[in-house]
Design a protein around this motif. Sequence first.
Motif, PDB file in Angstrom:
ATOM      1  N   VAL A  80      36.243  15.230  39.830  1.00 39.49           N
ATOM      2  CA  VAL A  80      36.707  16.370  39.745  1.00 39.49           C
ATOM      3  C   VAL A  80      37.041  16.873  39.002  1.00 39.49           C
ATOM      4  CG1 VAL A  80      39.049  17.577  40.928  1.00 39.49           C
ATOM      5  CG2 VAL A  80      38.282  15.684  42.197  1.00 39.49           C
ATOM      6  N   THR A  81      37.150  18.252  38.095  1.00 41.62           N
ATOM      7  CA  THR A  81      37.105  19.194  37.304  1.00 41.62           C
ATOM      8  C   THR A  81      38.231  20.214  37.599  1.00 41.62           C
ATOM      9  OG1 THR A  81      35.101  18.228  36.547  1.00 41.62           O
ATOM     10  CG2 THR A  81      36.258  20.513  35.622  1.00 41.62           C
ATOM     11  N   PRO A  82      39.588  20.066  36.122  1.00 40.51           N
ATOM     12  CA  PRO A  82      41.074  20.750  36.936  1.00 40.51           C
ATOM     13  C   PRO A  82      40.585  22.250  36.417  1.00 40.51           C
ATOM     14  CG  PRO A  82      41.424  18.759  35.223  1.00 40.51           C
ATOM     15  CD  PRO A  82      39.865  18.511  36.151  1.00 40.51           C
ATOM     16  N   GLY A  83      40.796  22.865  36.496  1.00 41.24           N
ATOM     17  CA  GLY A  83      41.334  24.467  35.417  1.00 41.24           C
ATOM     18  C   GLY A  83      41.151  25.424  36.436  1.00 41.24           C
ATOM     19  N   GLU A  84      40.886  27.079  36.295  1.00 43.12           N
ATOM     20  CA  GLU A  84      41.012  27.669  36.793  1.00 43.12           C
ATOM     21  C   GLU A  84      39.686  28.161  37.097  1.00 43.12           C
ATOM     22  OE1 GLU A  84      42.305  31.078  33.854  1.00 43.12           O
ATOM     23  OE2 GLU A  84      43.779  29.719  33.134  1.00 43.12           O
ATOM     24  N   TYR A  85      39.888  28.293  38.464  1.00 45.55           N
ATOM     25  CA  TYR A  85      39.184  29.113  40.473  1.00 45.55           C
ATOM     26  C   TYR A  85      39.657  29.976  40.494  1.00 45.55           C
ATOM     27  CZ  TYR A  85      37.829  24.551  38.813  1.00 45.55           C
ATOM     28  OH  TYR A  85      36.915  23.210  38.162  1.00 45.55           O
ATOM     29  N   HIS A  86      38.655  31.130  41.246  1.00 46.27           N
ATOM     30  CA  HIS A  86      38.463  32.100  41.706  1.00 46.27           C
ATOM     31  C   HIS A  86      37.930  32.446  43.109  1.00 46.27           C
ATOM     32  CE1 HIS A  86      38.446  36.843  42.072  1.00 46.27           C
ATOM     33  NE2 HIS A  86      39.402  36.148  43.379  1.00 46.27           N
ATOM     34  N   PHE A  87      39.097  31.751  44.351  1.00 44.23           N
ATOM     35  CA  PHE A  87      38.353  31.752  45.824  1.00 44.23           C
ATOM     36  C   PHE A  87      38.270  32.934  46.267  1.00 44.23           C
ATOM     37  CE2 PHE A  87      38.998  27.356  44.143  1.00 44.23           C
ATOM     38  CZ  PHE A  87      37.076  26.763  43.981  1.00 44.23           C
ATOM     39  N   ALA A  88      37.521  33.960  47.158  1.00 46.08           N
ATOM     40  CA  ALA A  88      37.321  34.540  48.239  1.00 46.08           C
ATOM     41  C   ALA A  88      36.841  34.430  49.403  1.00 46.08           C
ATOM     42  CB  ALA A  88      37.012  36.473  47.707  1.00 46.08           C
ATOM     43  N   VAL A  89      37.656  34.291  50.713  1.00 47.28           N
ATOM     44  CA  VAL A  89      37.148  33.762  51.573  1.00 47.28           C
ATOM     45  C   VAL A  89      36.130  35.715  52.211  1.00 47.28           C
ATOM     46  CG1 VAL A  89      37.404  33.577  53.994  1.00 47.28           C
ATOM     47  CG2 VAL A  89      39.053  32.618  52.568  1.00 47.28           C
ATOM     48  N   GLY A  90      36.808  36.968  52.015  1.00 52.85           N
ATOM     49  CA  GLY A  90      35.907  37.772  52.492  1.00 52.85           C
ATOM     50  C   GLY A  90      36.143  38.199  54.088  1.00 52.85           C
ATOM     51  N   THR A  91      37.390  37.442  54.127  1.00 52.16           N
ATOM     52  CA  THR A  91      37.505  37.897  55.614  1.00 52.16           C
ATOM     53  C   THR A  91      38.892  37.341  55.919  1.00 52.16           C
ATOM     54  OG1 THR A  91      37.292  35.744  56.348  1.00 52.16           O
ATOM     55  CG2 THR A  91      34.921  37.052  56.751  1.00 52.16           C
ATOM     56  N   ALA A  92      39.656  38.002  57.087  1.00 58.98           N
ATOM     57  CA  ALA A  92      41.177  37.135  57.289  1.00 58.98           C
ATOM     58  C   ALA A  92      41.249  35.919  57.169  1.00 58.98           C
ATOM     59  CB  ALA A  92      41.731  37.963  58.712  1.00 58.98           C
ATOM     60  N   GLY A  93      40.440  34.986  56.512  1.00 58.60           N
ATOM     61  CA  GLY A  93      39.982  33.176  56.758  1.00 58.60           C
ATOM     62  C   GLY A  93      40.947  33.160  56.279  1.00 58.60           C
TER      63      GLY A  93
END
Length: 338
Positions: A80-93
Amino acid sequence: MITIDGSEGEGGGQVLRYSAALSLLTGEAFTIRKIRGGRAKPGMMRQHVTALEAACAIGGAECSGLTVGASELTFRPGSVTPGEYHFAVGTAGSTGLVLQTVLVPLMLADAPSRLVIEGGTHAMAAPPFEFLQKTLLPILERMGPKLSITLERHGFYPRGGGRIVVDIDPSPLRQIECIERGAFKAGKVEALVAGIPFDIADRELNAARKVLAEWPDEAFAPMKLPAENGPGNALLMKAEFEHVTEVMSGFGKLGVPAERLSKTAAKRMAGYLASPAFAGPYLQDQLLLPFAMAGGGAFTTVKISEHTKTAVTLVERFSGRDFRFSETSEGSHLVEVS
């Protein structure tokens, strides 16, 4: 390599998310077959793919079979590597369910992290933002980490487009006990509407008043959001106690009358209020993983859900921890982690 039948127990996406989180925490690789085999439309949906992509990103994992509709995959964790992450589901998920996959691993990392997650913030079959903010994260903070979550934009089904920001300052997890919820402090019911007729909020609040008749009139409030956030509707019920705040919710859906939605959510809240338990039906399974990683702890809860039974099986299989269940003299259920 642990092999998992994704159709067993709860049979939904929870099996996938818990397995990924546990794999990152324990270093155990796994293969899962019949993903979401207990659902009408089995296989991975977009939000499940995003959750596993998030696990791969923070954990340096290798994952084969990670595509929408897939019914089988193999996951091999890295570190596991901590840091800044951006995740986009792309739907209403659900943004909350993506967070569920990576939260505990990052809580035990060796440096802080910031997550930006885009998708649904208020949608069916998932915890709304307010549950994360008011119910779950305050309890996890008692275990050591410092956690904050911000809602930058609401996201309703089917459009999505919501955005949350989560800051995680990790710490070794200490064991806690959540047995008594303490004295009742306040109740509040909010009806959120965006881009739909405002009278829907009034109808929902009027129906909720009939069930939660002991709550004062000022506890019931409509909230009109910018139309561009919708179309969407969410009913949020908060019961604040001395040691915990429980959040129940309902979400607008075509074909479901506002009154029925509200009555169902209010009855769930009334059931929780009638019990002396600390954890409601949606919090109970969220506590299993952090408590297991802390090496122990205990909490009282309402009737044990199928989600909790499924999660217990997975946590025990990956971590070797044991859970004990018993019923208290007051009628609630005691869950102990050894």
